[in-house]
Design a protein around this motif. Structure first.
Motif, PDB file in Angstrom:
ATOM      1  N   GLU A  71      38.059  37.325  42.697  1.00  0.00           N
ATOM      2  CA  GLU A  71      38.279  37.010  43.983  1.00  0.00           C
ATOM      3  C   GLU A  71      39.435  37.814  44.627  1.00  0.00           C
ATOM      4  O   GLU A  71      39.743  38.559  45.469  1.00  0.00           O
ATOM      5  CB  GLU A  71      38.557  35.415  44.445  1.00  0.00           C
ATOM      6  CG  GLU A  71      38.814  35.300  45.879  1.00  0.00           C
ATOM      7  CD  GLU A  71      38.971  33.781  46.102  1.00  0.00           C
ATOM      8  OE1 GLU A  71      38.418  33.433  47.234  1.00  0.00           O
ATOM      9  OE2 GLU A  71      39.649  33.300  45.200  1.00  0.00           O
ATOM     10  N   THR A  72      40.544  37.801  43.590  1.00  0.00           N
ATOM     11  CA  THR A  72      41.860  38.525  43.957  1.00  0.00           C
ATOM     12  C   THR A  72      41.802  39.939  43.925  1.00  0.00           C
ATOM     13  O   THR A  72      42.272  40.803  44.816  1.00  0.00           O
ATOM     14  CB  THR A  72      42.918  38.075  43.100  1.00  0.00           C
ATOM     15  OG1 THR A  72      43.158  36.613  43.003  1.00  0.00           O
ATOM     16  CG2 THR A  72      44.233  38.868  43.350  1.00  0.00           C
ATOM     17  N   ARG A  73      40.868  40.395  43.202  1.00  0.00           N
ATOM     18  CA  ARG A  73      40.613  42.157  43.177  1.00  0.00           C
ATOM     19  C   ARG A  73      39.993  42.372  44.473  1.00  0.00           C
ATOM     20  O   ARG A  73      40.301  43.378  44.869  1.00  0.00           O
ATOM     21  CB  ARG A  73      39.784  42.493  41.970  1.00  0.00           C
ATOM     22  CG  ARG A  73      39.538  43.577  41.923  1.00  0.00           C
ATOM     23  CD  ARG A  73      38.636  43.921  40.323  1.00  0.00           C
ATOM     24  NE  ARG A  73      39.377  43.624  39.081  1.00  0.00           N
ATOM     25  CZ  ARG A  73      39.063  42.432  38.568  1.00  0.00           C
ATOM     26  NH1 ARG A  73      37.981  41.523  39.057  1.00  0.00           N
ATOM     27  NH2 ARG A  73      39.705  42.130  37.499  1.00  0.00           N
ATOM     28  N   TRP A  74      38.928  41.631  44.875  1.00  0.00           N
ATOM     29  CA  TRP A  74      38.428  41.838  46.109  1.00  0.00           C
ATOM     30  C   TRP A  74      39.293  41.778  47.379  1.00  0.00           C
ATOM     31  O   TRP A  74      39.341  42.599  48.306  1.00  0.00           O
ATOM     32  CB  TRP A  74      37.172  40.928  46.280  1.00  0.00           C
ATOM     33  CG  TRP A  74      36.421  40.955  47.431  1.00  0.00           C
ATOM     34  CD1 TRP A  74      35.664  42.028  48.085  1.00  0.00           C
ATOM     35  CD2 TRP A  74      36.332  40.136  48.498  1.00  0.00           C
ATOM     36  NE1 TRP A  74      35.050  41.657  49.340  1.00  0.00           N
ATOM     37  CE2 TRP A  74      35.261  40.343  49.555  1.00  0.00           C
ATOM     38  CE3 TRP A  74      36.800  38.330  48.647  1.00  0.00           C
ATOM     39  CZ2 TRP A  74      35.119  39.772  50.775  1.00  0.00           C
ATOM     40  CZ3 TRP A  74      36.456  37.578  49.866  1.00  0.00           C
ATOM     41  CH2 TRP A  74      35.685  38.356  50.642  1.00  0.00           C
ATOM     42  N   LEU A  75      40.053  40.822  47.334  1.00  0.00           N
ATOM     43  CA  LEU A  75      40.945  40.581  48.435  1.00  0.00           C
ATOM     44  C   LEU A  75      41.945  41.663  48.563  1.00  0.00           C
ATOM     45  O   LEU A  75      42.259  42.100  49.955  1.00  0.00           O
ATOM     46  CB  LEU A  75      41.470  39.102  48.292  1.00  0.00           C
ATOM     47  CG  LEU A  75      40.877  37.883  48.709  1.00  0.00           C
ATOM     48  CD1 LEU A  75      41.490  36.761  48.126  1.00  0.00           C
ATOM     49  CD2 LEU A  75      40.318  37.800  50.119  1.00  0.00           C
TER      50      LEU A  75
END
Length: 302
Positions: A71-75
């Motif tokens: 999720e952090t990578r995507w954000l």
């Protein structure tokens, strides 16, 4: 009106999994079936209406717990790409509050993996447990878990804050954790989630719990999510909770937030922010700047 919004959620159901949206239902906080659709920065900007959103803090959206770092990578990729709105390019989100299970033996590895991303600022792990199981978000008292409490200390090593979502009945235990870790910035979510609002005892528990947390200088609060417990809200029904929270923490340690798109179930983005503005209309310009913008910028380092 210009705001820095320190509590929003994005999700992409086409490329990521959010277990709570696999088969959503209804609960005391609303009908989650109405949230089973993509919600991306472009959707958020379309919802913002007449509100000039300067910066945004994304709070974890209950992404697949098997891979919270994804999720952090995507954000971060969303922020790096940016979103055009008129003549302005928004790098949403400017700050990321990610998910991590601090009770897990590999918590340090998860925090280290999150920390490599430029917009990473903090962690949220939902703590809400209630004497009435109807209100439970989780089934464990993490605040009483020895491993969780030991790993909580790791946040300071990685220069991460902690978004604390809990109920008033948990605030005394939470205050003990905050007292033991004065170097960790803690942000109470949703004005302390005053769920037992139909009794004098419930009000006192919320008021006194907020006071216990506010006595600690490393604890701040977000005024948000009020509509989750007040589906037919009005400015007057919000007013006592907003003013009590600000009075308890002081203008310098409180900030308004939208909790979008969850609160979109009960209000437009514009209506929420204008309601907050009406409630504090008598505040000074500096106090309003703190509540709507500068506190969020300082606390989340954006």
């Amino acid at each position: 009106m210009q705001v820095v919004d320190p509590h929003v959620h994005f999700w992409d159901l086409d490329s990521h999994r959010y277990p709570w949206l696999d088969d959503p239902g209804t609960s005391f906080v609303g009908d989650a079936r109405r949230l089973k659709h993509n919600y991306l920065p472009s959707d958020f900007l379309a919802d913002s209406g007449d509100i000039d959103v300067l910066k945004v803090v994304h709070v974890e959206a209950n992404h697949d717990p098997a891979d919270p770092v994804e999720e952090t990578r995507w954000l971060q990729s969303l922020a790096d790409a940016g979103q055009q709105r008129g003549n302005a390019k928004h790098r949403l989100p400017e700050a990321i509050v990610a998910a991590a299970d601090l009770s897990a033996p590999d918590a340090a590895d998860t925090l280290a993996a999150h920390a490599v991303f430029a917009n990473m600022r903090g962690i949220r792990q939902i703590l809400n447990v209630h004497p009435n199981p109807l209100y439970n978000y989780v089934q464990r008292h993490y605040l009483r878990d020895e491993t969780w409490r030991a790993n909580f200390a790791l946040l300071e090593r990685f220069a991460l804050s902690f978004d604390m979502q809990l109920y008033p009945s948990q605030m005394e235990e939470a205050a003990a954790v905050a007292r033991a870790h004065p170097g960790i910035q803690i942000i109470v979510n949703h004005a302390g989630m005053f769920v037992d609002r139909h009794s004098v005892a419930g009000y006192r528990e919320w008021r006194d719990g907020l006071r216990a947390l506010a006595a600690l200088p490393n604890v701040t609060v977000k005024i948000s999510g009020l509509a989750m417990f007040d589906h037919r809200w009005t400015i007057e029904s919000f007013r006592p909770y907003v003013l009590q929270t600000i009075d308890t923490f002081g203008v310098e340690r409180a900030m308004f937030a939208s909790n979008f798109p969850v609160d979109r179930l009960f209000a437009s983005y514009s209506d929420l922010w204008h309601a907050y503005a009406e409630i504090v209309s008598g505040a000074s310009d500096d106090e309003k700047a703190a509540l709507f913008r500068t506190n969020a910028e300082r606390i989340y380092r954006i």
